[in-house]
Each structure stands twice: as structure tokens, then as C-alpha cells.
Scaffold this active site. Structure first.
Site, PDB file in Angstrom:
ATOM      1  N   TRP A 110     -16.929  -2.787  27.096  1.00  0.00           N
ATOM      2  CA  TRP A 110     -17.596  -2.058  26.016  1.00  0.00           C
ATOM      3  C   TRP A 110     -17.536  -0.593  26.403  1.00  0.00           C
ATOM      4  O   TRP A 110     -17.321  -0.261  27.561  1.00  0.00           O
ATOM      5  CB  TRP A 110     -19.022  -2.543  25.787  1.00  0.00           C
ATOM      6  CG  TRP A 110     -20.082  -2.145  26.764  1.00  0.00           C
ATOM      7  CD1 TRP A 110     -20.935  -1.088  26.666  1.00  0.00           C
ATOM      8  CD2 TRP A 110     -20.417  -2.807  27.988  1.00  0.00           C
ATOM      9  NE1 TRP A 110     -21.786  -1.056  27.738  1.00  0.00           N
ATOM     10  CE2 TRP A 110     -21.496  -2.106  28.574  1.00  0.00           C
ATOM     11  CE3 TRP A 110     -19.937  -3.921  28.656  1.00  0.00           C
ATOM     12  CZ2 TRP A 110     -22.076  -2.474  29.769  1.00  0.00           C
ATOM     13  CZ3 TRP A 110     -20.506  -4.292  29.850  1.00  0.00           C
ATOM     14  CH2 TRP A 110     -21.561  -3.584  30.386  1.00  0.00           C
ATOM     15  N   ASP A 129     -17.653  -5.410  33.480  1.00  0.00           N
ATOM     16  CA  ASP A 129     -18.449  -6.269  34.347  1.00  0.00           C
ATOM     17  C   ASP A 129     -17.575  -6.763  35.485  1.00  0.00           C
ATOM     18  O   ASP A 129     -16.384  -6.998  35.320  1.00  0.00           O
ATOM     19  CB  ASP A 129     -19.000  -7.465  33.568  1.00  0.00           C
ATOM     20  CG  ASP A 129     -20.151  -7.078  32.644  1.00  0.00           C
ATOM     21  OD1 ASP A 129     -20.723  -5.991  32.823  1.00  0.00           O
ATOM     22  OD2 ASP A 129     -20.471  -7.879  31.755  1.00  0.00           O
TER      23      ASP A 129
END
Length: 186
Positions: A110, A129
Site C-alpha cells: 500500500w 509487510d
């Protein structure tokens, strides 16, 4: 089964006879208002962990060492973390750009746009992540500046972005500078 149906019907009829629509709606409104006030109680705020690694954590600040990238990379108020949600990899054995050993970076990301206080320019930040090992559990940071609803997943930080890796187990989050943000012409 017929006995259960009869019991349910009798219960519903007794409830309908004993209450009016207005009193039911008033009660429902009172419950909804009371439920909305519960997160505002001071007990809930006091129980939340402190964000970032800051000076009170006993951890030495991890800075970039350059004037162009100011701030403590283990603190939630570091400028690159303006749209992050998760544990900071800089507190978990990695850096702001690299995952800790034993984890892999998710190719799905994102993005956010954060302003660097050193030069006043906005930069596009890719939040990736690191996955494969259980959550780091250190330096939780949840900042939602520019966060968009989940219908715009590329700008929403509430997903588990580890779905593009071998293991979907989340460990921590990176904040990698992708480029300089440009002004929207229209």
C-alpha cells in the site's frame, strides 16, 4: 422442532404485545449511543501500548545519520511512517528498508505520501509487510494519514498484505521511499 417453533412464536407475540415501536427504537438508540461511548473511556486509552520506540522505551534511537532523512526510525512519529499500520521493522531486527532475517518482503504493497521535514517535499512511500515469522510485537505504530476505505486497497493499511508471499504470517512493516510526489495538474 414444532415445539421450538411454537415457543419462538409465543415469545415474539409476548414481546410485540408488551412493547411499542417507539420504546423499542428509543431503547435501541440508547444502547447504540452507550456502545459508541465505551472506546472514549479513559481506561481503554490507558491500556493501549505506547507507539514507537521513543526515549521512554529504553532503546537507543536509530537515526539515518543524514540531515536529509531526519528522525528516529524506531519512533512512530518518524516522517516516513505517516500512513503505516503495524510493527516497525527497524525495531524488529530489520531496517526501514529491509526485512528482519528469516522473513520475506511482500510484493503487494500500500502507498502513502509523506512530507520530509528536512526539505519540505512530499515523497511516495511504499509500505511493505515482512512475512513468514510471527509478529514482532515491538514498536506498534498505527498512523492513518491519507488512509482510504477498503474499496481502494492500494491506499488502505488495514489488510494483511502477506498474501503474496510463501507464508501469510505477518511480522513487521517497511517504509520504502519510491519517489518524489508530483502536484496533481487537474
Amino acid at each position: 422442532m414444532a415445539g421450538f417453533d411454537k415457543f419462538t412464536e409465543n415469545l415474539a407475540r409476548r414481546l410485540a404485545r408488551g412493547t411499542s415501536r417507539r420504546s423499542s427504537l428509543a431503547w435501541l438508540g440508547m444502547v447504540a449511543t452507550g456502545a459508541a461511548a465505551i472506546p472514549a473511556l479513559p481506561v481503554a486509552r490507558a491500556a493501549t501500548p505506547q507507539h514507537g520506540g521513543g526515549s521512554g522505551s529504553g532503546r537507543a534511537p536509530v537515526t539515518s545519520g543524514t540531515d536529509q532523512d531526519p528522525g528516529d526510525r524506531t519512533a512512530c512519529d518518524y516522517w516516513r511512517y505517516c500512513a503505516i499500520d503495524g510493527f516497525l521493522c527497524s525495531c524488529c531486527g530489520g531496517t526501514v528498508n529491509t526485512c528482519p532475517p528469516g522473513t520475506e518482503v511482500s510484493p503487494i504493497t500500500w502507498i502513502g505520501t509523506c512530507t520530509n521535514p528536512a526539505d519540505g517535499r512530499a515523497y511516495v512511500i511504499s509500505y511493505n509487510d515482512c512475512c513468514g515469522v510471527s509478529s514482532c510485537g515491538q514498536c506498534l505504530c498505527n498512523r492513518n494519514e491519507g488512509d482510504r476505505p477498503q474499496v481502494r486497497p492500494q491506499a488502505n493499511n488495514d489488510y494483511n498484505w502477506c498474501l503474496g508471499t510463501e507464508s501469510s504470517i505477518y511480522n513487521c512493516s517497511l517504509a520504502v521511499i519510491v519517489g518524489v510526489a508530483t502536484e496533481d495538474a487537474g
